[in-house]
Design an enzyme around this catalytic site. Sequence first.
Site, mmCIF file in Angstrom:
data_model
loop_
_atom_site.group_PDB
_atom_site.id
_atom_site.type_symbol
_atom_site.label_atom_id
_atom_site.label_comp_id
_atom_site.label_asym_id
_atom_site.label_seq_id
_atom_site.Cartn_x
_atom_site.Cartn_y
_atom_site.Cartn_z
ATOM 1 N N ASP A 1 63.558 49.258 14.560
ATOM 2 C CA ASP A 1 64.868 48.125 14.227
ATOM 3 C C ASP A 1 64.722 47.723 12.518
ATOM 4 O O ASP A 1 63.483 47.428 12.506
ATOM 5 C CB ASP A 1 64.850 47.396 15.147
ATOM 6 C CG ASP A 1 65.142 48.024 16.535
ATOM 7 O OD1 ASP A 1 65.962 48.971 16.524
ATOM 8 O OD2 ASP A 1 64.683 47.272 17.634
ATOM 9 N N GLU B 1 65.883 37.424 16.411
ATOM 10 C CA GLU B 1 65.326 39.033 15.999
ATOM 11 C C GLU B 1 64.440 39.281 14.979
ATOM 12 O O GLU B 1 63.447 39.965 14.950
ATOM 13 C CB GLU B 1 66.634 39.792 15.641
ATOM 14 C CG GLU B 1 67.683 39.880 16.691
ATOM 15 C CD GLU B 1 67.141 41.128 17.717
ATOM 16 O OE1 GLU B 1 65.850 41.622 17.415
ATOM 17 O OE2 GLU B 1 67.681 41.314 18.740
#
Length: 181
Positions: free
Chosen positions: A105, A87
């Site tokens: 995000d 990520e």
Amino acid sequence: MQMKRQYHHYRRRRQYQNSSPIAQRSLPPFIAAATTIIFCCILLLLVHAPAPVQMRRLQRCELVGELYILDVPKSELSLWLCIAEYESRYNTHVVGNRNADGSSDYGLFQISGRYWCQPDNGTKYYAFNECNVKCSALLQDDITVAVECARTIQRRQGWSAWSVYSLYCNRTLTEVDDCFE
């Protein structure tokens, strides 16, 4: 005599032009105005710019240690490590590109600003704030808030809340035992 006057006139004009600084020369008004506006904008940006953010990139075993200290079970450390690697590449201050819905995000685990945290800029896509935190709190060097929020997400939605789980982290994972030696 006429020739002598012209020469002196030419010489004086030449001396004036050579001795005058550029600032004394006149610019067309639109260029002068544009220059002033640009200078003012740069000055405002410098005065009001936020302090530079120091991005922290954790090392693999450093993250394992911090997760373990934050009571992540040893049996889950490999999963958390895999998610953080894919990520954010273990970077604490990553803000992802805008999603299709306009949200972003945030942080080590790339937690959605639409559902899990409240964006600082009051954007319209903000919906729930299920972790009850500001998104900027997920970008801190101290990863406590990010881990707490990620645990909330994992409890409610399972590991598949992270798209990288099914792609990379649902297979054989690298053990973390070497980080405890």
